[in-house]
Design an enzyme around this catalytic site. Structure first.
Site, PDB file in Angstrom:
ATOM      1  N   PHE A   8       5.859  -3.931   0.036  1.00  0.00           N
ATOM      2  CA  PHE A   8       5.950  -2.577  -0.525  1.00  0.00           C
ATOM      3  C   PHE A   8       5.101  -1.670   0.349  1.00  0.00           C
ATOM      4  CE2 PHE A   8       4.903   1.141  -2.962  1.00  0.00           C
ATOM      5  CZ  PHE A   8       6.128   1.488  -3.503  1.00  0.00           C
ATOM      6  N   ASP A  95      -1.263  -2.613   6.506  1.00  0.00           N
ATOM      7  CA  ASP A  95      -1.137  -1.596   5.463  1.00  0.00           C
ATOM      8  C   ASP A  95      -2.159  -1.938   4.377  1.00  0.00           C
ATOM      9  OD1 ASP A  95      -0.570  -0.067   3.253  1.00  0.00           O
ATOM     10  OD2 ASP A  95       1.601  -0.281   3.395  1.00  0.00           O
ATOM     11  N   LYS A 124      -4.688   5.846  -1.174  1.00  0.00           N
ATOM     12  CA  LYS A 124      -5.262   5.638  -2.515  1.00  0.00           C
ATOM     13  C   LYS A 124      -6.782   5.846  -2.604  1.00  0.00           C
ATOM     14  CE  LYS A 124      -1.728   2.278  -4.016  1.00  0.00           C
ATOM     15  NZ  LYS A 124      -0.762   3.102  -4.718  1.00  0.00           N
TER      16      LYS A 124
HETATM   17  C1  PLP Z   1       0.612  -1.455   0.309  1.00  0.00           C
HETATM   18  C2  PLP Z   1       1.109  -0.080  -0.009  1.00  0.00           C
HETATM   19  N1  PLP Z   1       1.562   0.700   0.979  1.00  0.00           N
HETATM   20  C3  PLP Z   1       2.023   1.943   0.742  1.00  0.00           C
HETATM   21  C4  PLP Z   1       2.048   2.445  -0.537  1.00  0.00           C
HETATM   22  C5  PLP Z   1       2.619   3.806  -0.752  1.00  0.00           C
HETATM   23  O1  PLP Z   1       1.649   4.737  -0.832  1.00  0.00           O
HETATM   24  P1  PLP Z   1       2.056   6.221  -1.262  1.00  0.00           P
HETATM   25  O2  PLP Z   1       2.477   6.120  -2.702  1.00  0.00           O
HETATM   26  O3  PLP Z   1       0.801   6.991  -1.085  1.00  0.00           O
HETATM   27  O4  PLP Z   1       3.166   6.637  -0.375  1.00  0.00           O
HETATM   28  C6  PLP Z   1       1.579   1.682  -1.600  1.00  0.00           C
HETATM   29  C7  PLP Z   1       1.585   2.202  -2.975  1.00  0.00           C
HETATM   30  O5  PLP Z   1       1.410   1.507  -3.950  1.00  0.00           O
HETATM   31  C8  PLP Z   1       1.113   0.378  -1.338  1.00  0.00           C
HETATM   32  O6  PLP Z   1       0.688  -0.421  -2.315  1.00  0.00           O
END
Ligand code: PLP
Length: 275
Positions: A8, A95, A124
């Site tokens: 994700f 990520d 976050k």
């Molecule tokens: C690992 C990871 N990458 C990217 C995102 C996406 O972040 P955003 O909602 O700020 O686009 C999330 C959101 O939960 C995430 O858990």
């Protein structure tokens, strides 16, 4: 770019192009090509793909797969994956939007294996969750591929956002939130792990620091985890399922040990009553 199954990374069109979550993909498109999906936590799959495919630019990976259900990879997976990327001259892209900034008991989840990603993605908690801030970090030889003026956005580099992020990072450091997450996480997994042995509804607990999940004894497409979360809410605790049988717990890192114990009591009581 090589990515992992059950990843994700967000909701934009390019990102969902390589998701295997049909809920995220359906009704969107056209999808962006250029991604190869391999099994998470599988170094052979990574090496075979690196060996047999030309022009791989990067390997994009979550140090712990959050949305997939807090999947913690095998020990040394990240350091070995990084070594493979170095061997095949491919960028290792971590990520850490979910795992970063003290959540897993270190400032970054890759710190558990002393890995330095070529590209690091943060979001976050970078602002303490209080303001929209995200960041992509890389050394100059990578970052300078994009020349000034070639890329931008209206609100990018927002000075208020930057000030909020600096303030949040100062709190993380001053209040030793990484150490705290490590300590509280051990208590959480010990308490819930012992409880799981006495309760048929809970299979196990897993996680790192204060990023944890409990596995519910039901199928992935059941509504049991959701139903438990509703009861948890009624009893004063907010948590969210990632699947029908997985509940993720990612509480505020500023919580005290007493507050954690109160949460554990609510979880035990709710699950006992649910049976
Ligand atoms: C690992 C990871 N990458 C990217 C995102 C996406 O972040 P955003 O909602 O700020 O686009 C999330 C959101 O939960 C995430 O858990």
């Amino acid at each position: 770019i090589i990515v992992c199954e059950n990843n994700f990374h967000g909701r934009t069109t390019t990102i969902i192009s390589f998701s295997n979550d049909e809920d995220a993909r359906k009704s969107f498109g056209p999808y962006t090509p250029g991604f190869i999906k391999i099994e998470y936590d599988n170094l052979d799959a990574l090496e075979n793909t690196l060996k047999n495919t030309k022009n791989i630019a990067g390997f994009l990976v979550e140090p712990i797969q959050g949305e997939a259900g807090v999947y913690v990879p095998s020990e040394n997976y990240l350091s070995k994956a990084k070594a493979l990327c170095e061997k095949y001259n491919v960028l290792f892209i971590a990520d850490e939007v979910q795992t970063g900034i003290a959540r897993t008991g270190k400032l970054l989840a890759v710190d558990h294996e002393n890995v330095k990603p070529d590209i690091l993605i943060l979001g976050k908690a970078l602002s303490g969750g209080a303001y929209p801030v995200s960041a992509v970090l890389a050394n100059n030889h990578i970052m300078n591929v994009i020349k000034p003026g070639q890329h931008g956005s209206t609100f990018g580099g927002n000075p208020i956002a930057a000030a909020v992020a600096i303030a949040a990072l100062t709190v993380v450091k001053d209040e030793k939130l990484a150490d705290k997450a490590e300590y509280l996480g051990l208590i959480f997994r010990k308490e819930i792990g012992e409880f799981a042995k006495t309760n048929d509804l809970i299979k196990s607990v897993r996680g790192k620091g204060l990023l944890n999940a409990i596995l519910v004894n039901d199928t992935e497409d059941s509504s049991t985890a959701w139903d438990i979360c509703i009861k948890l809410r009624d009893n004063g605790l907010l948590a969210k399922p990632t699947h029908g049988n997985i509940i993720r717990f990612a509480p505020p890192l500023v919580m005290t040990e007493d507050q954690l114990m109160e949460c554990i009591d609510i979880i035990k009581k709710t699950i006992t009553e649910f049976n």
